[in-house]
Enzyme design. Structure first.
Site, PDB file in Angstrom:
ATOM      1  N   GLU B  60       0.813  -1.217   0.000  1.00 53.47           N
ATOM      2  CA  GLU B  60       0.000   0.000   0.000  1.00 53.47           C
ATOM      3  C   GLU B  60       0.847   1.267   0.000  1.00 53.47           C
ATOM      4  O   GLU B  60       0.517   2.250  -0.670  1.00 53.47           O
ATOM      5  CB  GLU B  60      -0.951   0.012   1.210  1.00 53.47           C
ATOM      6  CG  GLU B  60      -2.120  -0.952   1.103  1.00 53.47           C
ATOM      7  CD  GLU B  60      -1.752  -2.391   1.446  1.00 53.47           C
ATOM      8  OE1 GLU B  60      -0.618  -2.623   1.907  1.00 53.47           O
ATOM      9  OE2 GLU B  60      -2.598  -3.284   1.252  1.00 53.47           O
ATOM     10  N   HIS B 129     -11.075  -4.355   8.579  1.00 51.86           N
ATOM     11  CA  HIS B 129     -11.877  -4.177   7.372  1.00 51.86           C
ATOM     12  C   HIS B 129     -13.082  -3.278   7.598  1.00 51.86           C
ATOM     13  O   HIS B 129     -13.924  -3.155   6.722  1.00 51.86           O
ATOM     14  CB  HIS B 129     -12.364  -5.542   6.841  1.00 51.86           C
ATOM     15  CG  HIS B 129     -11.292  -6.341   6.177  1.00 51.86           C
ATOM     16  ND1 HIS B 129     -10.180  -6.785   6.839  1.00 51.86           N
ATOM     17  CD2 HIS B 129     -11.157  -6.773   4.896  1.00 51.86           C
ATOM     18  CE1 HIS B 129      -9.414  -7.461   6.002  1.00 51.86           C
ATOM     19  NE2 HIS B 129      -9.972  -7.467   4.809  1.00 51.86           N
TER      20      HIS B 129
END
Lengths: 386, 327
Positions: B60, B129
């Site tokens: 990321e 999440h």
């Protein structure tokens, strides 16, 4: 034996790595290859490997020499100015002049240069004026205005954090099918940053036209290379990422030019990234806020004085009858005059602009920041600043 | 007039932006062949090719770092981070470069890019999440932060974010991704970033929310109007940063009462900022303390109990009724 001499190219032997069997279930051996070591000049300036010696006209050799002298003279002047309170904290590049000039010499102005902060000599070569760099390091934001003459990225202070951005520029070049390359540098300390390894990987996956130069100068503030990396041959990392790599004597400017020319040609030709490990030594301080006496021995520094990149190149140029002592003195005098002139211009330009601190954050100031700016300008007015 | 889910509307905006401007590129994990794990980028690789839809390695920090570099080079990358919880891996490049490179280069290199990420709870997911940490980015100078609430504004705001000259964090309420359909115009549509919308006018109390919270907010408003006779004005913030102070202040100056809702943690959350602004600009009109209904200052719970953690219409109704009791 000092930590550096153990790994320096002074020993000059190519670094062999043996085929390694991964584990008992492996069906194949993996050849980790060998890291090529490039060196043109030895410590006395004698050509030890003519096969890689760059074929450069005399005038170019002298221009390179002047670039290195300018780098050193400017560095020394900045240090003096810092000690007199005229300059902020900065990172001297003493001893790394060959590494610096050698990596930018083969670049075109249209190529992109993304340096770390210890790259002042290279930045001057690329077109940053000395007075502008003085402004920058003296805390004037105007110093960060990118010169129009070349594609320059500003260095970032967080170690290694510029490397993925440089890689992204190279990815952009690739997407646009342009023929520019990116050269980025960082130190052995930065080689520990995860994001640098990530950037290697991205560059390799996309075959991005970028040259990674790791200036392995032995020290990250007080941390020596062997505490930084389990394998002190940083060029060996290229193998793991599928990036061709070479190790070069970073104090040999012709070796640097040979290695970086090859790396840049490779990238420009569509071959993807290239890694150059320049083995050099940080002769001076980490920054002006640092005292190396706390963590390293004078003997080690003394040993590297004998490997001075400028003296070495001088010997070479003398042997080619391009320089003599008079010419050296004259060049030094001329460059010192340039540096002093830049310092004088800096002193004229050194006017802070407190009113502009809001002006480069967004394309257009959002309403909430317009209010904050008005509040700030009121504050300046109350203090009589304008 | 097609009826689209938010996923389809976002996909439409991406396709329209890429067709209109060949500088727009998409990059991220699984965005190409796979079309994104939520299918937001479905079909774009086939339409625009691998030079403009980049499946990236799983990193990321460097997705954002290299996107910044591509923006430096003049492209307009739309980088997807698969879940907003993983933006923490990229905090380094968001803060060091995405948000700052314009300033560091004195505007020589404007960073016109978007970081898209699905955020928020309610989808029965594993740890990391379900986060809603937009406040981090609101706290970061140089960024804009946009959060749509439905298909139509998602399409328009994403188009605006891609066109914007500054770096935009675009958080997509994944609980809304396929929750409902909305009519979306045939021709490209855009919206101004930095403007809130009064989605239900009212005179008694101002209820402010954004993103996935707009559904419980609107449900609560219906309940309050129909069951309790409280005339609620509902504002959808849409743009967290810059924040439309004017619309908020105008509304609360009329109603004198306000409740702010978000699912992220309370401490230094977006509600705290809204309340501070209302204090500064609408203090003399306030009839009651401003209440907030937010996530708690704990880690997002495992999904069997997430429905109790997330603000729901009932908790919003209670807060509004308490606010109304001040006379």
């Amino acid at each position: 034996m000092s930590p550096r001499s153990a790994n320096s190219t002074a020993s000059a032997a190519p670094v062999e790595s043996r085929p390694v069997r991964v584990d008992s279930n492996a069906v194949e051996t993996i050849d980790l290859g060998r890291v090529e070591v490039i060196r043109v000049l030895d410590e006395k300036g004698r050509v030890v490997d003519a096969s890689v010696e760059p074929d450069l006209p005399d005038a170019e050799l002298l221009r390179i020499y002047r670039g290195m002298v300018r780098s050193r003279r400017f560095d020394q002047r900045m240090l003096a100015m810092q000690r007199q309170g005229e300059m902020g904290t900065f990172a001297p590049g003493l001893g790394q002049e060959a590494t610096q000039i050698g990596q930018v010499y083969p670049m075109r102005p249209s190529d992109w240069y993304s340096p770390s902060y210890r790259s002042i000599g290279a930045q001057v070569w690329r077109g940053w004026t000395m007075e502008q760099l003085l402004l920058l390091w003296a805390g004037y934001f105007e110093g960060f205005a990118i010169p129009e003459v070349a594609n320059e990225l500003p260095f970032s202070i967080v170690i290694g954090s510029h490397v993925p951005v440089a890689t992204g520029v190279a990815m952009g070049i690739k997407v646009r099918k342009d023929d520019a390359v990116v050269v980025t540098n960082f130190g052995d300390g930065a080689s520990s940053q995860g994001v640098v390894a990530e950037a290697f990987n991205f560059a390799a996956v996309y075959k991005a036209p970028i040259v990674f130069i790791v200036e392995s100068n032995g020290w990250a503030i007080s941390t020596p290379l062997e505490k930084q990396s389990g394998n002190t041959v940083l060029a060996a990392r290229g193998v793991g990422f599928g990036i061709p790599a070479v190790r070069v004597d970073g104090n040999d400017v012709l070796g640097m030019i040979a290695a970086c020319s090859r790396a840049i040609d490779h990238a420009r030709g569509g071959g993807g990234p290239y890694l150059v490990e320049a083995v050099t030594y940080r002769m001076s301080l980490h920054t002006t806020a640092d005292d190396p006496k706390v963590y390293r021995k004078d003997d080690e520094v003394k040993a590297w004085e004998g490997k001075c990149p400028i003296l070495r190149f001088e010997s070479y140029l003398k042997s080619r009858e391009l320089l003599d002592d008079d010419a050296i003195a004259q060049i030094n005098e001329e460059i010192e005059a340039e540096v002093i002139a830049a310092r004088d211009r800096f002193r004229e330009l050194a006017v802070a602009r407190p009113e502009e601190i809001f002006d480069f954050v967004y394309e257009q100031l959002p309403e909430e920041l317009r209010e904050q700016k008005a509040e700030y300008l009121e504050r300046l007015k109350r203090k009589g600043v304008q | 007039m097609p009826q689209l889910t938010m996923v389809e509307a976002l996909n439409l905006a991406l396709g329209e932006s890429m067709a209109a401007d060949d500088r727009v590129c998409i990059m991220g994990e699984d965005v190409g062949v796979n079309g994104g794990v939520f299918r937001v980028t479905k079909g774009l690789l086939e339409r625009f090719g691998a030079d403009r839809v980049l499946d990236t390695p799983l990193a990321e920090d460097s997705i954002i770092g290299t996107a910044v570099g591509m923006a430096v080079y003049g492209l307009k990358p739309v980088a997807e981070i698969q879940f907003s919880g993983f933006t923490m891996q990229a905090f380094d490049q968001i803060e060091q470069n995405m948000a700052r490179l314009r300033n560091r280069s004195r505007s020589r290199y404007p960073i016109s890019m978007v970081m898209r990420a699905p955020y928020g709870g309610g989808i029965r997911a594993v740890e990391h999440h379900s986060e809603s940490r937009e406040a981090y980015w609101a706290h970061t100078p140089g960024l804009k932060v946009v959060i749509p609430s439905g298909p139509r504004n998602a399409r328009a705001l994403l188009a605006a974010s891609i066109a914007d000259p500054d770096p935009v964090v675009f958080y997509e309420p994944k609980a809304v991704y396929r929750a409902f359909r909305e009519e979306v115009s045939e021709s490209p549509e855009t919206m101004e970033i930095g403007k809130a919308q009064i989605v239900r006018p009212g005179g008694d109390v101002t209820l402010i929310g954004y993103g996935a919270m707009m559904r419980p907010v609107l449900e609560a408003a219906d309940d309050l109007v129909e069951e309790h006779g409280i005339d609620v004005e509902v504002i959808d913030l849409l743009s967290i940063k810059p924040m439309d102070t004017e619309t908020l202040v105008e509304s609360v100056s009329r109603t004198g009462r306000c409740v702010v809702v978000h699912e992220g943690p309370r401490m230094c959350g977006i509600a705290a900022e809204i309340i501070a602004r209302l204090n500064e600009h609408a203090f003399e009109y306030l009839l009651a303390p401003i209440r907030r209904v937010t996530g708690f200052d704990i880690h997002f719970p495992y999904f069997q109990v997430e429905k109790h953690y997330l603000p729901d219409s009932d908790s919003i109704v209670v807060a509004v009724k308490e606010t109304m009791q001040w006379t």
